[in-house]
Every structure is written in structure tokens, then in C-alpha cells.
Scaffold this motif. Structure first.
Motif, PDB file in Angstrom:
ATOM      1  N   GLY A   8       0.775  -1.219   0.000  1.00 33.99           N
ATOM      2  CA  GLY A   8       0.000   0.000   0.000  1.00 33.99           C
ATOM      3  C   GLY A   8       0.809   1.273   0.000  1.00 33.99           C
ATOM      4  N   LEU A   9       2.134   1.181  -0.025  1.00 34.80           N
ATOM      5  CA  LEU A   9       2.978   2.365  -0.011  1.00 34.80           C
ATOM      6  C   LEU A   9       3.249   2.830  -1.431  1.00 34.80           C
ATOM      7  CD1 LEU A   9       5.517   1.171   2.699  1.00 34.80           C
ATOM      8  CD2 LEU A   9       3.585   2.724   3.016  1.00 34.80           C
ATOM      9  N   SER A  10       3.426   4.135  -1.602  1.00 34.39           N
ATOM     10  CA  SER A  10       3.646   4.682  -2.935  1.00 34.39           C
ATOM     11  C   SER A  10       4.959   4.169  -3.509  1.00 34.39           C
ATOM     12  CB  SER A  10       3.646   6.214  -2.889  1.00 34.39           C
ATOM     13  OG  SER A  10       4.758   6.683  -2.155  1.00 34.39           O
ATOM     14  N   GLU A  11       5.147   4.401  -4.814  1.00 29.15           N
ATOM     15  CA  GLU A  11       6.301   3.822  -5.505  1.00 29.15           C
ATOM     16  C   GLU A  11       7.625   4.364  -4.999  1.00 29.15           C
ATOM     17  OE1 GLU A  11       4.887   7.312  -8.075  1.00 29.15           O
ATOM     18  OE2 GLU A  11       3.957   5.656  -7.017  1.00 29.15           O
ATOM     19  N   ARG A  12       7.619   5.498  -4.279  1.00 33.34           N
ATOM     20  CA  ARG A  12       8.889   6.025  -3.756  1.00 33.34           C
ATOM     21  C   ARG A  12       9.514   5.076  -2.739  1.00 33.34           C
ATOM     22  NH1 ARG A  12       9.400  10.801  -2.363  1.00 33.34           N
ATOM     23  NH2 ARG A  12       7.413  11.713  -2.984  1.00 33.34           N
ATOM     24  N   TYR A  13       8.733   4.193  -2.149  1.00 32.02           N
ATOM     25  CA  TYR A  13       9.230   3.281  -1.127  1.00 32.02           C
ATOM     26  C   TYR A  13       9.590   1.898  -1.684  1.00 32.02           C
ATOM     27  CZ  TYR A  13       7.339   6.849   1.979  1.00 32.02           C
ATOM     28  OH  TYR A  13       7.073   8.036   2.612  1.00 32.02           O
ATOM     29  N   THR A  14       9.631   1.764  -3.009  1.00 36.75           N
ATOM     30  CA  THR A  14       9.989   0.495  -3.641  1.00 36.75           C
ATOM     31  C   THR A  14      11.175   0.710  -4.565  1.00 36.75           C
ATOM     32  OG1 THR A  14       7.706  -0.316  -3.561  1.00 36.75           O
ATOM     33  CG2 THR A  14       9.174  -1.364  -5.147  1.00 36.75           C
ATOM     34  N   THR A  15      12.165  -0.170  -4.494  1.00 31.70           N
ATOM     35  CA  THR A  15      13.323  -0.103  -5.383  1.00 31.70           C
ATOM     36  C   THR A  15      13.327  -1.324  -6.304  1.00 31.70           C
ATOM     37  OG1 THR A  15      14.720  -1.232  -3.756  1.00 31.70           O
ATOM     38  CG2 THR A  15      14.697   1.173  -3.711  1.00 31.70           C
ATOM     39  N   ALA A  16      14.007  -1.202  -7.422  1.00 38.77           N
ATOM     40  CA  ALA A  16      14.036  -2.282  -8.414  1.00 38.77           C
ATOM     41  C   ALA A  16      15.474  -2.585  -8.813  1.00 38.77           C
ATOM     42  CB  ALA A  16      13.217  -1.911  -9.644  1.00 38.77           C
ATOM     43  N   SER A  17      15.760  -3.887  -8.972  1.00 42.78           N
ATOM     44  CA  SER A  17      17.074  -4.349  -9.400  1.00 42.78           C
ATOM     45  C   SER A  17      16.909  -5.340 -10.536  1.00 42.78           C
ATOM     46  CB  SER A  17      17.827  -5.020  -8.246  1.00 42.78           C
ATOM     47  OG  SER A  17      17.980  -4.142  -7.155  1.00 42.78           O
ATOM     48  N   LEU A  18      17.927  -5.428 -11.364  1.00 47.66           N
ATOM     49  CA  LEU A  18      17.971  -6.387 -12.455  1.00 47.66           C
ATOM     50  C   LEU A  18      19.180  -7.275 -12.241  1.00 47.66           C
ATOM     51  CD1 LEU A  18      16.731  -7.260 -15.216  1.00 47.66           C
ATOM     52  CD2 LEU A  18      18.396  -5.741 -16.295  1.00 47.66           C
ATOM     53  N   ASN A  19      18.934  -8.571 -12.002  1.00 44.98           N
ATOM     54  CA  ASN A  19      20.007  -9.521 -11.701  1.00 44.98           C
ATOM     55  C   ASN A  19      20.869  -9.027 -10.535  1.00 44.98           C
ATOM     56  OD1 ASN A  19      19.349 -11.362 -13.844  1.00 44.98           O
ATOM     57  ND2 ASN A  19      20.279  -9.917 -15.279  1.00 44.98           N
ATOM     58  N   GLY A  20      20.199  -8.409  -9.544  1.00 45.12           N
ATOM     59  CA  GLY A  20      20.874  -7.972  -8.341  1.00 45.12           C
ATOM     60  C   GLY A  20      21.489  -6.590  -8.398  1.00 45.12           C
ATOM     61  N   ALA A  21      21.447  -5.920  -9.558  1.00 41.95           N
ATOM     62  CA  ALA A  21      22.046  -4.588  -9.708  1.00 41.95           C
ATOM     63  C   ALA A  21      20.938  -3.550  -9.873  1.00 41.95           C
ATOM     64  CB  ALA A  21      22.983  -4.550 -10.907  1.00 41.95           C
ATOM     65  N   ARG A  22      21.078  -2.416  -9.181  1.00 36.75           N
ATOM     66  CA  ARG A  22      20.076  -1.363  -9.221  1.00 36.75           C
ATOM     67  C   ARG A  22      19.872  -0.864 -10.654  1.00 36.75           C
ATOM     68  NH1 ARG A  22      18.184   2.613  -5.604  1.00 36.75           N
ATOM     69  NH2 ARG A  22      18.507   1.004  -4.034  1.00 36.75           N
TER      70      ARG A  22
ATOM     71  N   ALA B 205      11.045   0.728   1.834  1.00 34.87           N
ATOM     72  CA  ALA B 205      10.179   0.380   2.965  1.00 34.87           C
ATOM     73  C   ALA B 205       9.102  -0.589   2.533  1.00 34.87           C
ATOM     74  CB  ALA B 205       9.543   1.632   3.562  1.00 34.87           C
ATOM     75  N   GLY B 206       8.696  -0.512   1.246  1.00 34.15           N
ATOM     76  CA  GLY B 206       7.717  -1.465   0.736  1.00 34.15           C
ATOM     77  C   GLY B 206       8.375  -2.778   0.370  1.00 34.15           C
ATOM     78  N   ALA B 207       9.311  -2.725  -0.586  1.00 29.43           N
ATOM     79  CA  ALA B 207      10.016  -3.939  -1.004  1.00 29.43           C
ATOM     80  C   ALA B 207      11.167  -3.571  -1.923  1.00 29.43           C
ATOM     81  CB  ALA B 207       9.077  -4.913  -1.705  1.00 29.43           C
ATOM     82  N   ASN B 208      12.122  -4.477  -2.000  1.00 27.30           N
ATOM     83  CA  ASN B 208      13.147  -4.443  -3.032  1.00 27.30           C
ATOM     84  C   ASN B 208      12.774  -5.501  -4.055  1.00 27.30           C
ATOM     85  OD1 ASN B 208      15.882  -5.852  -4.069  1.00 27.30           O
ATOM     86  ND2 ASN B 208      16.189  -3.648  -3.838  1.00 27.30           N
ATOM     87  N   VAL B 209      12.477  -5.079  -5.268  1.00 20.80           N
ATOM     88  CA  VAL B 209      12.029  -5.984  -6.324  1.00 20.80           C
ATOM     89  C   VAL B 209      13.216  -6.329  -7.204  1.00 20.80           C
ATOM     90  CG1 VAL B 209      10.456  -6.289  -8.271  1.00 20.80           C
ATOM     91  CG2 VAL B 209       9.726  -4.965  -6.277  1.00 20.80           C
ATOM     92  N   ASN B 210      13.526  -7.616  -7.291  1.00 19.10           N
ATOM     93  CA  ASN B 210      14.644  -8.064  -8.122  1.00 19.10           C
ATOM     94  C   ASN B 210      14.107  -8.866  -9.301  1.00 19.10           C
ATOM     95  OD1 ASN B 210      17.394  -8.466  -8.862  1.00 19.10           O
ATOM     96  ND2 ASN B 210      17.300 -10.525  -8.011  1.00 19.10           N
ATOM     97  N   ILE B 211      14.444  -8.424 -10.505  1.00 17.33           N
ATOM     98  CA  ILE B 211      14.058  -9.108 -11.735  1.00 17.33           C
ATOM     99  C   ILE B 211      15.256  -9.925 -12.210  1.00 17.33           C
ATOM    100  CG2 ILE B 211      13.273  -8.795 -14.113  1.00 17.33           C
ATOM    101  CD1 ILE B 211      12.258  -6.027 -13.217  1.00 17.33           C
ATOM    102  N   ARG B 212      15.065 -11.219 -12.329  1.00 17.18           N
ATOM    103  CA  ARG B 212      16.134 -12.071 -12.856  1.00 17.18           C
ATOM    104  C   ARG B 212      15.789 -12.488 -14.272  1.00 17.18           C
ATOM    105  NH1 ARG B 212      18.276 -17.087 -10.495  1.00 17.18           N
ATOM    106  NH2 ARG B 212      16.099 -17.664 -10.152  1.00 17.18           N
TER     107      ARG B 212
END
Length: 927
Positions: free
Chosen positions: A193-207, A246-253
Motif C-alpha cells: 500500500g505504499l507509494s512507488e517512492r518506497y519500492t526499489t528495483a534491481s535487475l540480476n541484483g544490480a540497481r 520500505a515497501g520492497a526491493n524488487v529483483n528481476i532475474r
């Protein structure tokens, strides 16, 4: 006739000699042939894994029973045994500290290849050697590889298999199936429920750097689903992760290389029911749009770029600007077309006889979309706490989109103790849209007609080098170096506004809002490096470790957004014609005096420099044989500088410099073999977006939102508490209940207030906020309902949330709701579905449901209420079935209820549209 004995012996000797001469050469030749013909053989490959944690086990001894064939697993747990005799074989695996294991019943075809992963248990838990069948071992390996079951922290994931059974076309659509995840605007992830500012995204472990001008978050619609291995959301923080979420760290492999060479082809064809055959406005092409690379005639004209608008500009220069400008202002009206895509990939683990794993994959897609029955309104306070429209426009938008992407991943072992890998990814998308609407404008007190032509390119390119080095049984070093580049271009956007004259006809506005051209260009370069070293404490099989590491990220971003107003002083007979005539060559001749070009001072441009460094230490130890503790801290320093300027010459610099210590304590308890209890208490942070720190204003055309940054913003600190119980009763089944609580210190909120004919948006630190929630997840095979239910699996996840924010009364604005929830926070998120799969798994069907509760998109300022996005009931259907041999087909349907997008401010629909239903059919072939 008498025959003597001597004659009989003589005849016998001759017969034996004849037989010897005839038979022995044949036998000898057959023997030689048998020796010359090689035995039929094949290859066995796979991974050796820790059965409790799913981590790879290095230096395990693997042998084919009854032969001298064998090998040792590498640092990544992988092994390969060549020239294994075809037939049924047994695999024996041993490793000091682990119980030995034999895998029986492995059937290897001649010239075939089999992937056989093996899980081992600690010798303390397994006192004697065990023997299991190959089929049974697959189940235990699936358990070991279950990311949610064996994760150190609270994790939810969606795998390539689950994505393949859904109609999801990109990473954003796939991620919204994860518990607690919502997607805004079809691309931005929001977690818990937190806005996108509180979510980070990584690709194969790299921001991943962001291509968005006002966000650091990455739009995940850039990543086609066919390139994905899995999407994992880590909801609790450990010190080896960046701490700004604060929401999540999303990692795309991206996809891993297969055990044997594979080739895949896929194609699809589809349409939207509100698009195909319907008359819609579309933006004319300039060349290159179908490949996400616009031609040069969309670039800012040289005459405009070289002009000194702060000095004097001659009429001849104005005319030259108009002539060099791409004179396209109006949409093309045509019938909507179909959608299509094509993709191919190949992978294996052998290149020129060398053991090198590789995956090469690429795809291309084209689609046409619509925003039908589109509405836009600006309101003001009415009687009885109502909101009445001041400006109200209705129309539609037609969009054609192209997207392509590719990956090239390589991995190889150097000896038995080192693994090197390089992963490269490139994606690009292009949206070419035209919007036409008309209605009443409060500022002009009359009817208007508005047209927008907008072309947007977005791209992400990353290259990541990785290494793992098993220095000894107790020491392992891993490193990663990544370069990422993102871009977002919006070249040559045009906005035109016509207003009705007292006589009745419409003519182009003579103000700065009448005709505009925008040339937006954003580029971000990101260099990230990380090194970790892990020490094993005690017996290797106990997996007790001390991990230390360092991290550094350098980011450089430039964003340039010049806007120019084209003004006509021509007579009424000219300004009532189309803009292509008003600003055409006939009005821009050498001696003409009708055209004037002016820069718009509120067009904001900025550059940002971000240097983030961190060091951390953490331990992962077993307190008892059932309780593990993961504890540590991360010291993270960020130095951000943003230099902003306007076309009017105003320049300002904003700085943010913080050093924070982020502690983390997690306790994981194995209640039984199938149940876990997880507890975590952590601290994380959230920094302002670059654009939010720039105190300049960017304003959309006529009635749009003017957004102004705030150089006084500070970073937010978030204290997080998580508790989750999980049960995995059977393979593929899960039941979990979790609760979480978050306390925010100085969270950043977006506030909007209405002014005459437009909205003003700004950013402000609130004093504090809290966020409480409950997460429920269940996945169950329905065989308990009867034999018919064995082919069905039901699944659902639900997140219930409640938040409150305490605003700063000294911020300068009086908000409407002093006790509201956080901006972007929804009170509930529900995902549900049912999957059918036949015994072989070749045929399956999935019905999916998703709904997100009402969420605030912008906080209202007195006297207007908050702007909220209303819930949409989404139902999707996907069906997969074999055709013949390696050929299979799929049928997908999305948004079956055609749920309307609705953004409400009280009783007023601020924005709304219908996207329609989409249906697609596809074929795929695998070798």
C-alpha cells in the motif's frame, strides 16, 4: 566301399581347416567392429544444493555408481558428467558435513542429456546414507529451491512457470500477482500500500536507473515477460541490501541457461475490442517510431537552439524557426489495428567445446490502445460540500506502441572454485499517441478544443559482471560490477488549443497556451560496484556465516525540457484554420510578420549527481537446531546535488547529505518440517526524488498540473516490524499469515490545490506516519474436493492495511484531511485465481482476479477533498494447450470486465477512461 580310419581322420582335418578358414576371420572382424563401435553415452548435469537453505554446495563429489566416471561440484553447485553410458544409472553424492545420498532410476537416452539436481542434508540430521528415486528427488529439490520457504527474510516471488500460465506481457503485469503488490499506471510498483517512492528495483541484483523525470522508481513494463526467470519481492531488509526502501526491493532475474541446448520461437496476434475497426486519432509518424528510435526531424530546430531569447530575436529568425520546425500539429484519424509480437531465444552450456552457459533472447511487440470516453476536469468547492467542475473536457486518446528487448547472458567456471558471469540486457519502448478533447474552460469562460501529439521513447541498457570465488571450505568472495544507462525522450510534443469566438467559429489562442512544442530529453548513467566476503563459522553444513561487504553507486542524470510557444498574429481568416496552415511556409516566408516564438519560463531542467557508499556486516547463525538469527547493520552515506534552471535564466542548487546506520535483526524459527515462523525488526530510509528537490516549476498545457519541487525536503527514516507464519503442507502448496508495522519519520507527501483553471502540486515533509497491515496467502491443490479436483489448484493472497499521517502545520498549506492515510496507500489488495493442469502439464488454464482498494493519488488542500483512484475489478483468463510435437498454442484475454479507470475528487470525476478488453492468440515452438 571301405574307408579306413586314417582316411576318416584326413577328411575330418580338412573339414576343420575349412571351417576355421571360414569362421575365424568373420569372428575376428566382428570382434574388431565391436571394439570400434563406441558405447552409446549421454550427459548428466545439475546442481548440488543444501536441503535446508537451497544454497549451492561446492566441492561435493558426484559419481556414476559402477563406473569410474565422476566429478566435483563448482562454486555455484553445478556439475557436469560426460560420456555416461546410456540406460538406467545411479548417481552417488558425498560432501564432508553432509549425509551421503544416492539417486536411483535415472534413465539416460543415447546421446541424451538429463538435468538432475540433488539436495543434501546436514550429517547431524541424517545419520545414515539414503537412497531415493530420481522422481522423488525432484520434489525435495523443488522444496530446496522454494525462494519463499528458504529465504533469509520475508520474500514473495513469481516464477517463469507462473508467468507462462498468465496473460501477463511484462514484469509489471506479472508482479501484481504477488501478495501485497499493486501497479499504478500499468508500470509503477507499490508494495504493502505504499507509494512507488518506497519500492526499489534491481535487475540480476544490480540497481536499475530510472528513465522517469519525476521518479527514481523503474517502470517495469519495460521488461517483456518472455525474458524473465522470476520476479522476487524482498519485504524485509538485511544489511547486504541497499537500505532505501520500505515497501520492497524488487529483483528481476533474466532467464538462466538450460542444461542442454534449447531453441524457442513464439509469436502472437491479438486486438482490443475498443480499438480494432474503430475510428480513432493517431499521431503521424516521422520515421523510426516502430523501432523506438525517432528520426532526426523530431529534434529541436537549430534556429531555436541557437537563438538568444534573453537578448533580441529578429522576425527573420522567428520565420526560420517555423520553417525548420516539423510542421505537424494534427492527428490522423483512422481505424484501429491489431497487435502482434515475435520472440526467439536459445540457450545451452557448451560453446566450441568449452563449458560455457549462455542464453540469448530477443522479442518485439507492437500494439494499439485507446483511452475511450476520456474525461478530464478541474473542480472547485460547491454547495453542500460538493465539487463542481470549472473546466471539463471529454474526448479520446489513440496510442500505437512498440517494444523490443534482448538479453545475452554468459557464465563459465574457472577451475572448480570460481565462476564468472556477464549479464547484459537492453529494452526499448516507444509510445506514439494523439489526444483530442473538447469542453468548457473556466479561465476563458468559453468552449475549447484541445489536441496533443505525444511521442515518448524509453530505454534501459545494463551490463553486469559477476564473480564467485570459493577460496576454501570456509571462505567465499563474491563481487559484482554493473553499468546501467537509461533514457527517456519526448521529442517534438505538440499542444494546440482553439477557443470559440463570439461569432461562433473556433480560432487558435493568441496566448502562450495556444500552440506549444516540448523537447524533453533525460539520460541517466549508473555505475554500481559491490564486494562481499563470507566466512563459515563452525561446520560447513551448519551454514553459520559472517558476511561483510562494501557497496558504491555513482549516478549522473541530466534532464532537459525546453518548451516553446508559437504565437500567430495573422488575421482571423488564418487563425481559424488548422495549425498546419497557421504555422506553415506561407506564413513563415522571409517577409512574413505573423509568427512569434517564445520560450516558456516555467519549463524546468535539472542535473543530478548522486554518490552513495555503504559498508555492512551481518551474521547468520543457528541459535538452536530450529532457530536461526540474522543480525547486522549497514552504514550508508548519500550525497545528492541537484542543479535546476528555467528558460528564464533562474538557477538554483539543492543538496542532500546524510549518513545513516541501518540495523537489522531477523529470527527464523522452523516450527516443524513444513512450518516456519519469521520475525524481523529493521530500519530503512527513503530519499527525495531528484526532481522533488529542484525548486522549479513544470506546467502542462492549459489546465494541467503545475509541479514545483522543494529544496528543503529531507530523507525519511522508517522503522519496520514483521511477523509471519508459513506452512508448506505439500509441494506447490502454501498457507501463510503475516502482520507488519511501519513508523515513518518525516515522510514525503504530494499536495495539490486548485487555482484559477489549474492545479498546483508541491512536496512537503509530514511530521510522521504509521502503516499497519495483515497479509494472507494460500495455495492449495483441490483434490480434497474429489478426484476431479486433483487437476485444479486454487490460490489467493490478500493484504489489509491502515495508515495515518501527521502533517506539519508550518508547511504553508492547509490540508483538507488532517487524519488521512498516506498518499498512494490502499486499504486492501486482493489477488485470487484457479489453475487447471492435466497430468502431463501440457494443457493448463488459469483464471485470475485482482482488485485494489481506493487509494489517494494526491492530498487535497482546503477547500477541496483528496483525489483518489477508485477500485477496478480485473478478471483475466489464460489457456495453454499442445498442438503437435513441440508446437503449443495459447489464448489470453485481459480486462474481461472492461473496468473503468476513475480518479475522483469528492463527487467529481477528475480523470476517467476505459481501455477495453484485449484478446490475443499465440504459438510457441521449442526444440
Amino acid at each position: 566301399m571301405r574307408i579306413s580310419v586314417n582316411e576318416l581322420f584326413r577328411v575330418a582335418r580338412r573339414a576343420m581347416l575349412a571351417i576355421t578358414v571360414a569362421v575365424v576371420p568373420a569372428v575376428f572382424t566382428q570382434s574388431l567392429s565391436a571394439q570400434a563401435a563406441p558405447l552409446a553415452t549421454g550427459k548428466i548435469t545439475g546442481r548440488i544444493l543444501d536441503g535446508a537453505s537451497g544454497q549451492p554446495i561446492a566441492a561435493a563429489q558426484i559419481q556414476i555408481v559402477g563406473t569410474a566416471l565422476g566429478t566435483q561440484s563448482g562454486v555455484d553447485g553445478r556439475y557436469t558428467i560426460l560420456r555416461v553410458p546410456a540406460g538406467t544409472v545411479t548417481l552417488a553424492v558425498r560432501r564432508i558435513g553432509y549425509g551421503p545420498k544416492s539417486i536411483t532410476g535415472i534413465v539416460l537416452a543415447a546421446n541424451g542429456s538429463i538435468e538432475q539436481d540433488v539436495s543434501l542434508k546436514s550429517a547431524e540430521l541424517q545419520l545414515a546414507a539414503i537412497s531415493v528415486s530420481a522422481n522423488k528427488e525432484k520434489g525435495s529439490v523443488n522444496d530446496a529451491l522454494n525462494a519463499q520457504r528458504n529465504a533469509t527474510n520475508v520474500v514473495n516471488a513469481i516464477t517463469a512457470e507462473q508467468i507462462a500460465r498468465s496473460p501477463d506481457g511484462d514484469a509489471a503485469q506479472a508482479a501484481q500477482r504477488v501478495s501485497g503488490v499493486t501497479v499504478q499506471d500499468g508500470k509503477y510498483l507499490q508494495v504493502r500500500g505504499l507509494s512507488e517512492r518506497y519500492t526499489t528495483a534491481s535487475l540480476n541484483g544490480a540497481r536499475i536507473p530510472s528513465p522517469e523525470p519525476e521518479r527514481k522508481v523503474v517502470p517495469l513494463d519495460l521488461f517483456p515477460a518472455s525474458l524473465l526467470q522470476d520476479v522476487t519481492t524482498a519485504k524485509t531488509f538485511t544489511p547486504d541490501m541497499p537500505g532505501d526502501f520500505a515497501g520492497a526491493n524488487v529483483n528481476i532475474r533474466t532467464r538462466e541457461f538450460p542444461a542442454r541446448r534449447q531453441v524457442n520461437y513464439s509469436s502472437s496476434f491479438g486486438f482490443g475490442d475498443r480499438v480494432l475497426g474503430n475510428s480513432l486519432p493517431f499521431a503521424p509518424r516521422a520515421g523510426g517510431e516502430l523501432f523506438g528510435s525517432a528520426s532526426s526531424n523530431r529534434q529541436l530546430p537549430r534556429a531555436i537552439a541557437d537563438a538568444n531569447f534573453l537578448g533580441s530575436v529578429s522576425q527573420s529568425q522567428y520565420n526560420q524557426m517555423a520553417r525548420q520546425q516539423r510542421n505537424v500539429w494534427s492527428p490522423t484519424v483512422r481505424n484501429g489495428g491489431a497487435n502482434g509480437s515475435f520472440g526467439m531465444s536459445t540457450g545451452g552450456n557448451n560453446i566450441l567445446g568449452k563449458r560455457v552457459g549462455y542464453v540469448l533472447s530477443g522479442n518485439y511487440g507492437y500494439s494499439e490502445e485507446v483511452r475511450a470516453d476520456e474525461r478530464y476536469a478541474i473542480g472547485n468547492q460547491g454547495a453542500n460540500n460538493t465539487v463542481v467542475p470549472l473546466t471539463e473536457l471529454r474526448g479520446q486518446t489513440g496510442r500505437s506502441s512498440a517494444q523490443w528487448g534482448g538479453i545475452a547472458n554468459l557464465s563459465t567456471m574457472v577451475g572448480k572454485s570460481s565462476r564468472l558471469a556477464i549479464n547484459s540486457t537492453m529494452t526499448r519502448s516507444a509510445d506514439n499517441e494523439a489526444r483530442t478533447d473538447r469542453g468548457f474552460d473556466e479561465n476563458l469562460n468559453d468552449s475549447i478544443v484541445r489536441t496533443t501529439l505525444r511521442y515518448v521513447e524509453r530505454g534501459v541498457a545494463t551490463v553486469t559482471g559477476q564473480g564467485e570465488h570459493q577460496l576454501s571450505d570456509r571462505n567465499k568472495t563474491a563481487w559484482q560490477l554493473s553499468y546501467g544507462n537509461t533514457m527517456r525522450r519526448e521529442p517534438d510534443r505538440s499542444d494546440v488549443v482553439y477557443a470559440r469566438t463570439p461569432e461562433g467559429p473556433y480560432q487558435i489562442l493568441a496566448s502562450l497556451d495556444g500552440a506549444r512544442r516540448l523537447y524533453f530529453d533525460l539520460v541517466e548513467d549508473n555505475l554500481t560496484g559491490q564486494v562481499d566476503h563470507t566466512f563459515n563459522l563452525g561446520a560447513v553444513s551448519q551454514q553459520n556465516t559472517l558476511k561483510v561487504g562494501a557497496y558504491y553507486r555513482s549516478t549522473e542524470r541530466t534532464s532537459d525540457a525546453p518548451i516553446f510557444a508559437f504565437i500567430s498574429r495573422a488575421g482571423q481568416n488564418i487563425v481559424q484554420q488548422s495549425p498546419d496552415v497557421i504555422f506553415g511556409d506561407a506564413q513563415a516566408c522571409e517577409t512574413c510578420t505573423a509568427i512569434n516564438v517564445q520560450p516558456i519560463g516555467q519549463a524546468g531542467s535539472y542535473s543530478a549527481s548522486d554518490r552513495t557508499g555503504a559498508a555492512y556486516a551481518m551474521v547468520d547463525v543457528g541459535i538452536t537446531d530450529r532457530i536461526r538469527m540474522i543480525a547486522g547493520a549497514r552504514a550508508e552515506q548519500a550525497r545528492i546535488e541537484v542543479v535546476a534552471s528555467t528558460q528564464g535564466g533562474f538557477t538554483t542548487t539543492s543538496n542532500l547529505d546524510n549518513t545513516d546506520v541501518l540495523p537489522s535483526l531477523l529470527l527464523n524459527t522452523r516450527l516443524t518440517e513444513t512450518q516456519n515462523l519469521r520475525f524481523g525488526i529493521t530500519r530503512t530510509l527513503a530519499r527525495p526524488e531528484y526532481r522533488e528537490l529542484a525548486p522549479v516549476t513544470f506546467r502542462d498545457v492549459l489546465g494541467g498540473v503545475s509541479v514545483t519541487g522543494n529544496a528543503s525536503l529531507v530523507r525519511s527514516l522508517i522503522d519496520n516490524v514483521d511477523l509471519r507464519w508459513e506452512m508448506f503442507p505439500n509441494p506447490g502448496e502454501v498457507l501463510s499469515v503475516g502482520v507488519f508495522a511501519k513508523r515513518f519519520d518525516r515522510p514525503i507527501e504530494r499536495l495539490e490545490q486548485a487555482t484559477s483553471g489549474a492545479y498546483q502540486a508541491r512536496f512537503q515533509n509530514a511530521l510522521s506516519a504509521t502503516n499497519l497491515g495483515v497479509e494472507l496467502e494460500a495455495r492449495k491443490q483441490l483434490g480434497f474436493l474429489g478426484s476431479w479436483g486433483q487437476a485444479f489448484t486454487g490460490f489467493s493472497n490478500m493484504t489489509l492495511m491502515q495508515s495515518s499521517v501527521e502533517l506539519d502545520p508550518t508547511g504553508g498549506l492547509t490540508v483538507t484531511d488532517q487524519s488521512r492515510r498516506l498518499v498512494g496507500q490502499a486499504p486492501y489488495v486482493i489477488n485470487a485465481g484457479v489453475t487447471y493442469s492435466n497430468l502431463s502439464g501440457s494443457t493448463n488454464a488459469t483464471l485470475l482476479y485482482n482488485v485494489v482498494g481506493e487509494r489517494i493519488t494526491a492530498a487535497g488542500v482546503v477547500p477541496l477533498p483528496n483525489i483518489v483512484e477508485k477500485p477496478r475489478q480485473l478478471v483475466d483468463l489464460s489457456f495453454r494447450f499442445p498442438v503437435r510435437g513441440n508446437l503449443s498454442a495459447r489464448l489470453d484475454a485481459r480486462n474481461l470486465l472492461d473496468a473503468r479507470y476513475r480518479f475522483m475528487q469528492g463527487n467529481l470525476e477528475r480523470e476517467g477512461w476505459n481501455a477495453g478488453r484485449t484478446v490475443s492468440m499465440g504459438l510457441s515452438w521449442r526444440q
